[in-house]
Design a protein around this motif. Structure first.
Motif, PDB file in Angstrom:
ATOM      1  N   GLY A 243       0.835  -1.190   0.000  1.00  0.00           N
ATOM      2  CA  GLY A 243       0.000   0.000   0.000  1.00  0.00           C
ATOM      3  C   GLY A 243       0.871   1.242   0.000  1.00  0.00           C
ATOM      4  N   PHE A 244       0.257   2.390  -0.250  1.00  0.00           N
ATOM      5  CA  PHE A 244       0.987   3.656  -0.253  1.00  0.00           C
ATOM      6  C   PHE A 244       0.099   4.745   0.319  1.00  0.00           C
ATOM      7  CE2 PHE A 244       2.018   7.739  -2.296  1.00  0.00           C
ATOM      8  CZ  PHE A 244       3.352   7.869  -1.892  1.00  0.00           C
ATOM      9  N   THR A 245       0.677   5.556   1.221  1.00  0.00           N
ATOM     10  CA  THR A 245      -0.011   6.719   1.763  1.00  0.00           C
ATOM     11  C   THR A 245       0.902   7.926   1.592  1.00  0.00           C
ATOM     12  OG1 THR A 245      -1.138   5.354   3.411  1.00  0.00           O
ATOM     13  CG2 THR A 245      -1.091   7.733   3.802  1.00  0.00           C
ATOM     14  N   ALA A 246       0.419   8.958   0.930  1.00  0.00           N
ATOM     15  CA  ALA A 246       1.218  10.160   0.696  1.00  0.00           C
ATOM     16  C   ALA A 246       1.676  10.751   2.021  1.00  0.00           C
ATOM     17  CB  ALA A 246       0.404  11.192  -0.074  1.00  0.00           C
ATOM     18  N   GLY A 247       2.953  11.120   2.077  1.00  0.00           N
ATOM     19  CA  GLY A 247       3.518  11.705   3.280  1.00  0.00           C
ATOM     20  C   GLY A 247       3.983  10.688   4.301  1.00  0.00           C
ATOM     21  N   VAL A 248       3.613   9.432   4.100  1.00  0.00           N
ATOM     22  CA  VAL A 248       4.014   8.347   5.007  1.00  0.00           C
ATOM     23  C   VAL A 248       4.915   7.356   4.280  1.00  0.00           C
ATOM     24  CG1 VAL A 248       3.214   6.443   6.470  1.00  0.00           C
ATOM     25  CG2 VAL A 248       1.912   8.593   6.375  1.00  0.00           C
ATOM     26  N   GLY A 249       4.474   6.909   3.097  1.00  0.00           N
ATOM     27  CA  GLY A 249       5.276   5.989   2.309  1.00  0.00           C
ATOM     28  C   GLY A 249       4.573   4.672   2.075  1.00  0.00           C
TER      29      GLY A 249
END
Length: 348
Positions: A243-249
């Motif tokens: 998965g990917f979350t902007a600002g987290v990675g």
């Protein structure tokens, strides 16, 4: 799949999914230097020998070497790497240096969103495209030889119930060479969030394939998709969740999964919590974020600088009771991402 941001949303569909039953929840180092209890340990089951950024932002014969979404070991022991921009690279297994590139296209000469790869016993390449989705057989030189049937429900809407760019991300041949398995990346419309379908095909005369059984697999949460699967020698599966979350990675986890006692879901239109439907059993092998950094750096925020958009996986051999597993990240031809190879040892 190309870079995207996925927002985590807890929905009623995800809650309903709990009714379904499933048991269980630059180069660094030197190859061969890892051990189960040393500084290369990711978990009791997985160790990281080394990584390599040798191909990051490079070109070969005028073709960008990146956007890599799949890996396979060819019959001569060399590596084959598939780009989702329709390029198929032959790589030196030791140095990763490209030796050949073949451009792929569909029947009309258009580029593919090519995501997964199996090299069959005759050397031909079985390759998925996730925008239809499709599986085509290509010759070593990129000529289309065959196209496999796909269940109508797995087609992209409005033809089916799949979402564009979220279909066949993983492909593997089961031991014996008679059964091909493809993994959808995300759920179909009408299925509970986090429940993805694994479709099989059975080999027929003339090395064609007919539709086989279908199984269901539950990812950890709505943000996680399945970018790759690989069959182990005993018929189980290594499954990547990402998965990917902007600002987290990125979040990247490796699971051992067993489809052998799962329910055949090919006749079930919507998977929304039916009693008696058994999902593929899975066991966590490691979260890649727990691996040692080994000096890796990241170009964007990551929980561990080693992490990137890991998308491809292949088993390259076995040594001392552990599988040698190679991963690769898809840099999306983006300055904030890296084409990185990860050399793992996995005890299953």
């Amino acid at each position: 799949m190309r870079l995207r941001t996925v927002l985590t949303t807890v929905t009623a569909a995800l809650a309903a999914a709990t009714c379904l039953t499933a048991a269980g929840p630059a180069s660094a180092g030197s190859y061969g230097s890892a051990n189960s209890y040393g500084s290369h340990t990711c978990s009791p089951a997985v160790s990281l020998d080394r990584f390599s950024d040798a191909l990051d932002k490079t070109t070969y014969q005028g073709t960008f070497v990146g956007n890599l979404s799949a890996l396979a070991v060819d019959r001569d022991g060399s590596l084959t790497a598939l780009s989702d921009r329709s390029s198929l690279f032959d790589l030196n297994a030791k140095t990763l240096a490209p030796k050949k590139v073949v451009q792929l296209a569909d029947e009309n000469g258009a580029a593919l969103d090519s995501e997964s790869l199996v090299i069959d016993r005759d050397g031909t390449r079985l390759i998925t495209s996730e925008v239809e989705p499709s599986i085509r057989r290509y010759s070593h030189d990129g000529k289309i030889l065959d196209r496999l049937p796909v269940p109508s429900s797995l087609l992209v809407a409005p033809a089916g119930r799949a979402t564009y760019n979220q279909t066949f991300e993983g492909l593997t041949m089961l031991p014996g060479g008679h059964t091909l398995l493809a993994s959808m990346e995300y759920a179909l419309a009408g299925d509970s969030t986090g429940i993805v379908r694994f479709q099989t095909w059975n080999r027929t005369k003339g090395d064609h394939f007919k539709l086989g059984a279908q199984y269901a697999y539950r990812t950890d949460d709505a943000i996680q998709g399945v970018p790759e699967v690989q069959a182990t020698p005993d018929g189980r599966l290594l499954v990547l969740e990402r998965g990917f979350t902007a600002g987290v990675g990125n979040t990247v986890r490796l699971y051992l999964a067993d489809p052998r006692r799962a329910t055949n879901t090919s006749g079930i239109e919507n998977l929304t919590g039916q009693p008696g439907v058994h999902l593929i059993k899975k066991t966590l092998l490691t979260d890649i974020a727990t691996c040692p950094t080994l000096g890796a750096t990241a170009k964007q925020p990551q929980p561990n600088p080693l992490l990137d958009n890991i998308e491809g996986m292949t088993i390259t051999g076995k040594e001392k009771g552990r599988l040698k597993v190679l991963l690769v990240s898809d840099d999306n031809q983006n300055a904030a991402q890296t084409t990185r190879f990860y050399y793992l040892r996995v005890r299953v």
